[in-house]
Scaffold this active site. Sequence first.
Site, mmCIF file in Angstrom:
data_model
loop_
_atom_site.group_PDB
_atom_site.id
_atom_site.type_symbol
_atom_site.label_atom_id
_atom_site.label_comp_id
_atom_site.label_asym_id
_atom_site.label_seq_id
_atom_site.Cartn_x
_atom_site.Cartn_y
_atom_site.Cartn_z
ATOM 1 C CD GLU A 294 -2.829 1.770 0.993
ATOM 2 O OE1 GLU A 294 -3.718 1.454 0.191
ATOM 3 O OE2 GLU A 294 -2.064 0.944 1.505
ATOM 4 C CG HIS A 318 -9.717 0.123 4.008
ATOM 5 N ND1 HIS A 318 -9.613 -0.977 4.829
ATOM 6 C CD2 HIS A 318 -8.660 0.061 3.160
ATOM 7 C CE1 HIS A 318 -8.531 -1.665 4.496
ATOM 8 N NE2 HIS A 318 -7.942 -1.062 3.470
ATOM 9 C CD GLU A 319 -8.184 2.265 0.338
ATOM 10 O OE1 GLU A 319 -6.978 2.301 0.640
ATOM 11 O OE2 GLU A 319 -8.788 1.198 0.088
ATOM 12 C CG HIS A 322 -4.294 2.068 4.218
ATOM 13 N ND1 HIS A 322 -3.520 1.112 4.830
ATOM 14 C CD2 HIS A 322 -5.155 1.389 3.415
ATOM 15 C CE1 HIS A 322 -3.888 -0.103 4.410
ATOM 16 N NE2 HIS A 322 -4.890 0.047 3.558
ATOM 17 C CD GLU A 341 -4.426 -3.414 3.415
ATOM 18 O OE1 GLU A 341 -5.522 -2.970 3.809
ATOM 19 O OE2 GLU A 341 -3.742 -2.836 2.528
ATOM 20 C CG ASP A 400 -0.856 -9.121 -6.332
ATOM 21 O OD1 ASP A 400 -0.824 -8.070 -5.666
ATOM 22 O OD2 ASP A 400 -1.596 -9.318 -7.306
ATOM 23 C CE1 TYR A 408 -6.460 -7.091 2.206
ATOM 24 C CE2 TYR A 408 -7.450 -5.000 2.852
ATOM 25 C CZ TYR A 408 -6.668 -5.738 1.978
ATOM 26 O OH TYR A 408 -6.092 -5.120 0.898
#
Length: 635
Positions: A294, A318-319, A322, A341, A400, A408
């Site tokens: 995003e 979705h992006e 954001h 998320e 990460d 999510y």
Amino acid sequence: MKLLHLRWLAPLLWLAGCSGTGEQTLNDTSTPTPVQDIHSYARPDEAVVRHLDWEATVDFDTRQITAIARLDIETSGRVKELILDTKDLQIDKVTLDDNETELATFALGANNQHMGSPLRITIRPQTKRVNVHYKTGPGAEALQWLSPEQTAGKQHPFLFTQSQAILARSWVPIQDSPGIRFTYTASVQVPPQLMALMSAENPSQKSESGVYKFRMNQPIPAYLLALAVGDLEFASLGARTGVYAEPSMLKESAWEFAELDKMLEAAEQLYGPYQWERYDLIVLPPSFPFGGMENPRITFATPTILAGDRSLTSLVAHELAHSWSGNLVTNATWNDFWLNEGFTVYFERRIMEALYGRDYAEMLAQLGQQDLRHTVADLTEQGQAADTRLHLNLEGRNPDDGVTDIAYEKGYFLLRSLEERVGRQQWDAFVRRYFSENAFKSMTTERFIDYLTTHLLQPNGLSREAVQLDQWIYEEGLPKAMPTITSERFQRVDAALARWKEGTPASSLDTNQWSSHEWLHFIRNLPQELSRQQLAELDAAFGFTSSGNSELLAAWFMHTIAHGYEPAYPALERFLTNVGRRKFLMPLYRKLAETPEGKERALAIYRRARTNYHFVSSSSIDKVVGYKEVREPGN
Ligand code: BES
Ligand code: ZN
């Protein structure tokens, strides 16, 4: 890991806050709660970066960026140093303010595997600007340098960045913490045949000189810094939207995303005005490690969503979402990642519902719930049940590690359960207010809970306990109050599956009206036990192995690997060598690695494919297939 810079920020934390659309005020006390970011060496309570002016030259021959980062800072007075995050940067010199001849004293601290090295620069009380002259390292982790063969056009090299979560520091010396925001300008020199794009105001034409100027007026955190350089062209899609792609991909990209403007309007209708002026997409070469990223004003996207039938555009929703959840209201630390998320998945499904109806969005929700249940089971089985909590503890780990379906989908289902509890009208009003009151600020999980309690729960006569908030956020597994989803469209798929299992030939099943989501549900829910003959029957009827839809292919390959269905081997190998998207690669390599022969095959494919992967993908897969060689420079 010992955390040297873990500190509670003093009341001076206002230095790291800001308000309004790009406006920052000195007496802004809007971020009162102490925030610590265990993944940054920065000390924003002492000195904070407010603006970056980046002058850079991108050299494809040496695969190196040579740059000056000029940082406007604000200090709390008597501080003696500014601490920046860096990773594998070569620092040539540092100067202060406009004095380019007097060299400032600096020191690079010890390198930490995840965090890199702190760059400590000695400043004076009156210092306003710090200029860092530097070069990126050969293995700069955010950067992926592609040879012409790795692009669609095969003529020109390509470069793109991926800064989230903490890789911005491998190409810009900066305070790399999501709680610290700054505006930026940039001047970037690239080879004249190429176009440069950033997460900023962008050109729509190539410049003859190869010099591009950028401006981002709204303050952003470092993880949203982004750059792409390649043989790119632009196609307009609407008044505020468009798409960049390599010339040979532009037409199909413009077709696939034709509904972008409608999405943007639907999003604004739901949760308030879009604050970033334009919204464009760039379709990157297939090695891009994510589905989408995003980056403000320009979402970076994988070409694997070009399905040819607009069936994978929820990723764009979705992006786009954001632009509110994440880019406006930003997780304060990576432990709060679910706020980015979870809200975004919720918003994404509302956009899809607005465009294509409830039954469409419910299919997405049901697929999400399947993912969630699998993830909870897998993490629990692997002894990582602690990571099934929404609020994470990533101390001493790479952020990460927190990128799982928990943030999510468990995030999504918490928000959905709240919506169902208070009704959509109340809920939407709350979300709109949440985005507008917290715009351009960062949010911790604790502050979110307070905000929710004050503005949604109490007015509705509800307590934190009544909605099981602590259980959702701080406890492992899934609460009993998990919303149930009924998708009639998937019920029809389940019925078809049942008929097939009872002996109806695949070719006689009524699949005429199915979208790729129904197909995905069908493939995912095929029985665990399948004979090669059954796989061949399905393949003959539906052509899965030759599907052009990456989601279907990836789901299908899970079965073909499990049952050694050889006709799909070449397609699997092609997929693994062409696609760099970690979400697809990880489960496939894991599946392969379940048997000794499979692992051998995986390693053989991986040795050839690895140069096509970005660091974030290869660093994850190395562990899965037991790859041990030293990383080659530039990959
Ligand atoms: N911001 C994420 C990608 C990301 C997360 C990069 C964490 C690095 C660290 C992006 O918005 C995302 O979630 N992408 C998903 C697509 C989405 C539809 C779930 C992806 O890439 O698969
Ligand atoms: Zn996301």
